[in-house]
Design an enzyme around this catalytic site. Structure first.
Site, mmCIF file in Angstrom:
data_model
loop_
_atom_site.group_PDB
_atom_site.id
_atom_site.type_symbol
_atom_site.label_atom_id
_atom_site.label_comp_id
_atom_site.label_asym_id
_atom_site.label_seq_id
_atom_site.Cartn_x
_atom_site.Cartn_y
_atom_site.Cartn_z
ATOM 1 N N SER A 1 0.772 -0.864 -0.077
ATOM 2 C CA SER A 1 -0.095 0.155 0.137
ATOM 3 C C SER A 1 1.119 1.717 0.408
ATOM 4 C CB SER A 1 -0.577 0.326 1.384
ATOM 5 O OG SER A 1 -2.155 1.433 1.448
ATOM 6 N N TYR B 1 -2.150 0.379 11.204
ATOM 7 C CA TYR B 1 -2.344 -0.149 9.443
ATOM 8 C C TYR B 1 -1.345 0.333 8.810
ATOM 9 C CZ TYR B 1 -4.500 -1.001 4.824
ATOM 10 O OH TYR B 1 -4.430 -1.735 3.601
HETATM 11 N N1 LIG Z 1 -8.897 -0.819 -0.670
HETATM 12 C C1 LIG Z 1 -7.838 -0.087 -0.427
HETATM 13 O O1 LIG Z 1 -7.450 1.363 -0.407
HETATM 14 C C2 LIG Z 1 -6.126 -0.019 -0.596
HETATM 15 C C3 LIG Z 1 -5.469 0.076 -0.387
HETATM 16 C C4 LIG Z 1 -3.688 -0.025 -0.810
HETATM 17 C C5 LIG Z 1 -3.865 -1.567 -0.186
HETATM 18 N N2 LIG Z 1 -4.993 -2.313 -0.349
HETATM 19 C C6 LIG Z 1 -4.539 -3.415 0.061
HETATM 20 O O2 LIG Z 1 -4.995 -4.301 -0.595
HETATM 21 C C7 LIG Z 1 -5.276 -5.388 -0.714
HETATM 22 C C8 LIG Z 1 -6.971 -5.781 -0.213
HETATM 23 O O3 LIG Z 1 -7.645 -5.114 0.384
HETATM 24 P P1 LIG Z 1 -8.763 -5.392 -0.772
HETATM 25 O O4 LIG Z 1 -8.972 -3.761 -0.912
HETATM 26 O O5 LIG Z 1 -9.214 -5.803 -2.415
HETATM 27 O O6 LIG Z 1 -9.737 -5.175 0.647
HETATM 28 P P2 LIG Z 1 -11.369 -6.327 0.413
HETATM 29 O O7 LIG Z 1 -12.489 -6.238 -0.755
HETATM 30 O O8 LIG Z 1 -11.758 -6.292 2.120
HETATM 31 O O9 LIG Z 1 -10.144 -7.750 0.587
HETATM 32 C C9 LIG Z 1 -9.517 -7.995 1.764
HETATM 33 C C10 LIG Z 1 -9.708 -9.837 1.298
HETATM 34 O O10 LIG Z 1 -8.522 -10.154 2.395
HETATM 35 C C11 LIG Z 1 -9.212 -11.620 2.383
HETATM 36 N N3 LIG Z 1 -8.837 -11.779 4.341
HETATM 37 C C12 LIG Z 1 -9.160 -10.692 5.345
HETATM 38 N N4 LIG Z 1 -8.306 -11.351 6.335
HETATM 39 C C13 LIG Z 1 -7.752 -12.676 5.798
HETATM 40 C C14 LIG Z 1 -7.532 -13.449 7.034
HETATM 41 N N5 LIG Z 1 -7.053 -13.422 7.739
HETATM 42 N N6 LIG Z 1 -7.258 -14.514 6.412
HETATM 43 C C15 LIG Z 1 -7.301 -15.009 5.052
HETATM 44 N N7 LIG Z 1 -7.834 -14.101 3.852
HETATM 45 C C16 LIG Z 1 -8.395 -12.537 4.324
HETATM 46 C C17 LIG Z 1 -11.007 -11.340 2.759
HETATM 47 O O11 LIG Z 1 -11.379 -12.797 2.909
HETATM 48 P P3 LIG Z 1 -12.526 -13.230 4.240
HETATM 49 O O12 LIG Z 1 -12.771 -11.951 5.044
HETATM 50 O O13 LIG Z 1 -13.456 -13.785 3.506
HETATM 51 O O14 LIG Z 1 -11.453 -13.687 4.787
HETATM 52 C C18 LIG Z 1 -10.902 -10.393 1.398
HETATM 53 O O15 LIG Z 1 -10.979 -11.292 0.599
HETATM 54 C C19 LIG Z 1 -5.345 -5.702 1.340
HETATM 55 O O16 LIG Z 1 -3.900 -6.098 1.675
HETATM 56 C C20 LIG Z 1 -4.729 -4.370 1.778
HETATM 57 O O17 LIG Z 1 -3.713 -3.645 3.062
HETATM 58 C C21 LIG Z 1 -5.820 -1.801 -0.211
#
Ligand SMILES: NC(=O)c1ccc[n+]([C@@H]2O[C@H](COP(=O)([O-])OP(=O)(O)OC[C@H]3O[C@@H](n4cnc5c(N)ncnc54)[C@H](OP(=O)(O)O)[C@@H]3O)[C@@H](O)[C@H]2O)c1
Length: 252
Positions: free
Chosen positions: A133, A146
């Site tokens: 991120s 975070y």
């Molecule tokens: N959205 C943003 O603004 C942003 C920006 C920079 C980086 N990111 C990064 O991108 C990645 C994906 O995030 P997203 O934005 O796509 O959010 P999201 O839609 O909430 O997806 C998060 C995913 O992680 C899974 N997850 C959470 N805890 C877990 C665990 N303990 N074991 C296995 N799976 C787990 C969730 O599935 P389950 O709940 O089914 O387990 C879900 O599939 C993350 O690493 C986040 O930090 C996001």
């Protein structure tokens, strides 16, 4: 290249879009997360496989990897994407949140890399993609835990990029900015800043393009890289600017 990919956090958001994009390019995706129903629906949609697993649970990751490696001894790509927000301060935040965000965002990627390493080595040249991120370079006060987890994950990604090169495993570090997803809704951002919010498919497209070569570490969109440079070069001024307006309610 062996076309079996393991994608963590594939039940929603960026991970689900990466899996869809990979499947369009002929990859067989093994989808990991906790919500089995979501994984099974996506697996049926893209012709993949669902594997329920909490990536922060080292034993569970090891057991899932054993099952997957029995079916697929060669893993061409591991996408460490699973992650959770950590919307709290250090001073008064819930200790369980502070621990959990490190367990999932930082340690989860390490346990997955170690567990799938035999498959990645067997398939070499192979790839690991770590979804870090912009928060890995910028310490944003309202979600300090975070940011800390993402700083740690960035160091993990950079260190393994160097150490795995000789094993012909290319590690790619992706630093997205604000992306609208379930876990990270961006409606808290004031009106004009909504323009910089992107969708998960934009990140997925960049990730998939990076498998063909080019930079092994990049921001999405690229201009977010400027924020990391500002924090690195003028940390004191940057901290003052971030501290300004501390009452902003941050939901990302
Ligand atoms: N959205 C943003 O603004 C942003 C920006 C920079 C980086 N990111 C990064 O991108 C990645 C994906 O995030 P997203 O934005 O796509 O959010 P999201 O839609 O909430 O997806 C998060 C995913 O992680 C899974 N997850 C959470 N805890 C877990 C665990 N303990 N074991 C296995 N799976 C787990 C969730 O599935 P389950 O709940 O089914 O387990 C879900 O599939 C993350 O690493 C986040 O930090 C996001």
């Amino acid at each position: 290249m062996d076309k079996v990919a393991v994608v963590t956090g594939a039940s929603s958001g960026i991970g689900a879009e990466i899996a869809r994009g990979l499947a369009r390019r002929g990859w067989r995706c093994v989808l990991l997360a906790r919500r089995t129903d979501r994984l099974q629906a996506l697996a049926a949609e893209i012709g993949g496989e669902a594997e329920a697993c909490d990536v922060g649970d080292r034993e569970a990751v090891g057991a899932a990897a054993t099952r997957i490696l029995e079916r697929h001894p060669r893993i061409g790509l591991l996408v460490n994407n699973a992650g959770i927000p950590g919307r709290s301060g250090f001073e008064d935040g819930d200790p369980a949140t502070i621990e959990n965000v490190m367990r999932v965002n930082y340690l989860g990627g390490i346990w997955c890399l170690r567990a799938f390493l035999p498959g990645l080595e067997a398939a070499a040249p192979s790839h690991v993609v770590n979804i870090v991120s912009v928060a890995g370079e910028v310490a944003f006060p309202p979600s300090g835990p975070y940011s800390s987890s993402k700083h740690a994950q960035l160091a993990f990604s950079r260190a393994t990029a160097a150490s795995l090169r000789r094993r012909r495993i290319r590690v790619i570090t992706v630093k997205p900015g604000f992306v609208e997803t379930e876990g990270f809704p961006q409606s808290w951002l004031p009106g004009p800043l909504q323009r910089i919010v992107i969708g998960p498919k934009e990140v997925a497209d960049r990730v998939i393009a990076s498998l063909d070569g080019g930079r092994a570490e990049f921001s999405v969109p690229l201009y977010y890289g400027l924020l990391g440079r500002l924090q690195a070069f003028i940390p004191n001024t940057f901290a003052l600017a971030l501290g300004f307006g501390r009452k902003t309610k941050y939901h990302g």
